[in-house]
Design an enzyme around this catalytic site. Structure first.
Site, PDB file in Angstrom:
ATOM      1  N   GLY A 147      41.747  37.108  43.657  1.00  0.00           N
ATOM      2  CA  GLY A 147      42.479  37.484  42.554  1.00  0.00           C
ATOM      3  C   GLY A 147      43.882  37.149  42.828  1.00  0.00           C
ATOM      4  O   GLY A 147      44.483  36.900  44.225  1.00  0.00           O
ATOM      5  N   CYS A 148      44.616  36.903  41.941  1.00  0.00           N
ATOM      6  CA  CYS A 148      46.145  36.656  42.185  1.00  0.00           C
ATOM      7  C   CYS A 148      47.046  37.803  42.618  1.00  0.00           C
ATOM      8  O   CYS A 148      47.554  37.531  43.718  1.00  0.00           O
ATOM      9  CB  CYS A 148      46.760  36.286  40.649  1.00  0.00           C
ATOM     10  SG  CYS A 148      46.274  37.348  39.340  1.00  0.00           S
ATOM     11  N   TYR A 149      46.845  39.030  42.032  1.00  0.00           N
ATOM     12  CA  TYR A 149      47.567  40.246  42.671  1.00  0.00           C
ATOM     13  C   TYR A 149      47.007  40.275  44.211  1.00  0.00           C
ATOM     14  O   TYR A 149      47.624  40.624  45.172  1.00  0.00           O
ATOM     15  CB  TYR A 149      47.599  41.415  42.077  1.00  0.00           C
ATOM     16  CG  TYR A 149      48.022  41.519  40.710  1.00  0.00           C
ATOM     17  CD1 TYR A 149      49.324  41.522  40.585  1.00  0.00           C
ATOM     18  CD2 TYR A 149      47.348  41.720  39.480  1.00  0.00           C
ATOM     19  CE1 TYR A 149      50.045  41.794  39.525  1.00  0.00           C
ATOM     20  CE2 TYR A 149      48.206  41.737  38.348  1.00  0.00           C
ATOM     21  CZ  TYR A 149      49.496  41.771  38.227  1.00  0.00           C
ATOM     22  OH  TYR A 149      50.101  41.846  36.820  1.00  0.00           O
TER      23      TYR A 149
END
Ligand SMILES: NC(=O)C1=CN([C@@H]2O[C@H](COP(=O)(O)OP(=O)(O)OC[C@H]3O[C@@H](n4cnc5c(N)ncnc54)[C@H](OP(=O)(O)O)[C@@H]3O)[C@@H](O)[C@H]2O)C=CC1
Ligand SMILES: CC(=O)N[C@@H](CCC(=O)OP(=O)(O)O)C(=O)O
Length: 344
Positions: A147-149
């Site tokens: 995921g991005c975070y």
């Protein structure tokens, strides 16, 4: 090598086209979404005269016959079903969604609120945090792109957690994201009038990236306890900044911590560690696959502050997906990703 992209009309899919168009080895063989036959330029006029293919039906049998690798840039739920269809066929799979990242089916259901893929598929999926799971990525056929975070937070935390230098309890991570992180669907929270000149917290203590972050932290240090992770929407298009606060077990200077990070990421071209008293901003990585990290030890509290920035659509999604596809195929991990950030 022939690649197919499913979910091409979305933000992540569009970014894959931008990268793959200039990739030295991968060739875009087919593009797909629910809108078959539509020229991609109808959704993305910026591709006019550059890449004008039409979308094709999602037929997993045919895609697996024709292509060597498929990118799934589709929503959670859709990706899992597609991964299941492709699994066992003669095609490599790189999934950008959260559907294959969480190893516990129970945890997945709790945070994603729907059923997970079958156990066998899940067990075979390799978590693609490129800088930290390279040996497994090289042999993967089914890859769960992070995921991005989590990408920003984990690249920032990895060196001190893996070295056992921080207290395993009480980790706090504060994340801020531009609105493209939410995808292209219309929603009230990302509408211009809601976000322009505004800054809001969302999914407080309920974000689906919490179990993903904890899963990887526990692989580095089995004593890690639940983290506090807060996410905020900010009025920019691209970019994520995470700021993590951790308690050091022993006295260390900022210079010593920076040295550890520089050594850890020495052979990892997409992670750049800032010098003392220098901190990255999102503009400095925009449009590129870099993750830039800044560090500071507060001698008064003994806490280390770790700032990481990425472009959510690049290192946070399509960029890392291509980096992983490169690694899976023994290609230079930088292939197709040699972008200078767009600045200012
Ligand atoms: N945006 C970001 O920064 C990040 C996104 N991700 C993940 O990547 C994935 C894609 O995200 P993003 O590009 O932002 O999402 P978007 O909402 O922008 O795009 C979703 C894409 O999926 C397609 N799609 C939806 N349902 C189906 C279906 N049943 N069959 C085939 N295609 C379908 C849509 O096509 P159409 O409407 O034409 O049918 C569209 O192309 C998601 O899982 C997201 O969570 C991960 C990291 C960062
Ligand atoms: C700004 C914004 O809304 N961001 C999204 C990121 C979603 C995402 O990328 O989802 P997966 O990684 O789970 O696939 C969010 O916070 O839910």
């Amino acid at each position: 090598m022939k690649v197919a992209v499913i979910g091409t009309t979305g933000y992540g899919g569009g970014e894959l086209i931008r990268i793959l168009h200039n990739h030295p080895i991968f060739r875009i063989h087919s593009i797909h979404s629910t809108r078959e036959e539509m020229p991609i330029t109808e959704e993305f006029p910026h591709l006019e005269n550059i890449f004008e293919d039409s979308l094709k039906k999602v037929d997993s049998e045919k895609i697996a016959e024709d292509a060597d690798l498929v990118f799934l840039a589709t929503p959670s739920g859709v990706s899992g079903k597609l991964a299941q269809q492709f699994y066992g066929k003669d095609i490599q799979i790189v999934d950008l969604s959260g559907d294959l990242r969480i190893k516990s089916a129970e945890e997945y259901q709790k945070w994603y609120k729907h059923d997970c893929v079958n156990e066998e598929t899940l067990a075979d999926a390799v978590y693609g945090l490129s800088e930290w799971n390279r040996e497994n990525i090289i042999n993967a056929r089914l890859l769960a792109n992070p995921g991005c975070y989590p990408t920003a937070a984990l690249l920032g935390l990895g060196p001190v957690v893996a070295a056992g230098l921080i207290e395993p309890t009480g980790i706090i991570i504060d994340g801020k994201s531009g609105v493209s992180g939410a995808g292209k669907s219309l929603s009230k929270t990302t509408a211009f009038a809601e976000m322009n000149d505004n800054f809001r917290i969302y999914k407080v203590n309920q974000h689906q990236h919490i179990p993903e972050i904890e899963q990887q932290l526990k692989l580095w240090d089995g004593h890690i306890t639940p983290v506090t992770f807060s996410t905020h929407l900010i009025p920019i298009t691209r970019g994520i900044m995470t700021t993590a606060y951790v308690q050091l077990k022993k006295e260390l200077t900022t210079a010593e911590v920076i040295e550890l990070y520089q050594e850890t990421y020495l052979n990892h071209p997409f992670v750049r560690v800032r010098k003392e008293n220098q901190y990255p901003s999102v503009k400095e990585v925009c449009g590129s696959n870099f993750c830039d990290i800044g560090l500071n030890v507060d001698q008064r509290t003994g806490r280390l502050t770790i700032v990481s920035v990425i472009d959510n659509l690049m290192k946070g999604a399509a960029g890392q997906a291509v980096q992983n596809a490169n690694l899976m195929n023994g290609i230079d991990e930088k292939a197709g990703l040699n972008f200078i950030p767009i600045y200012p």
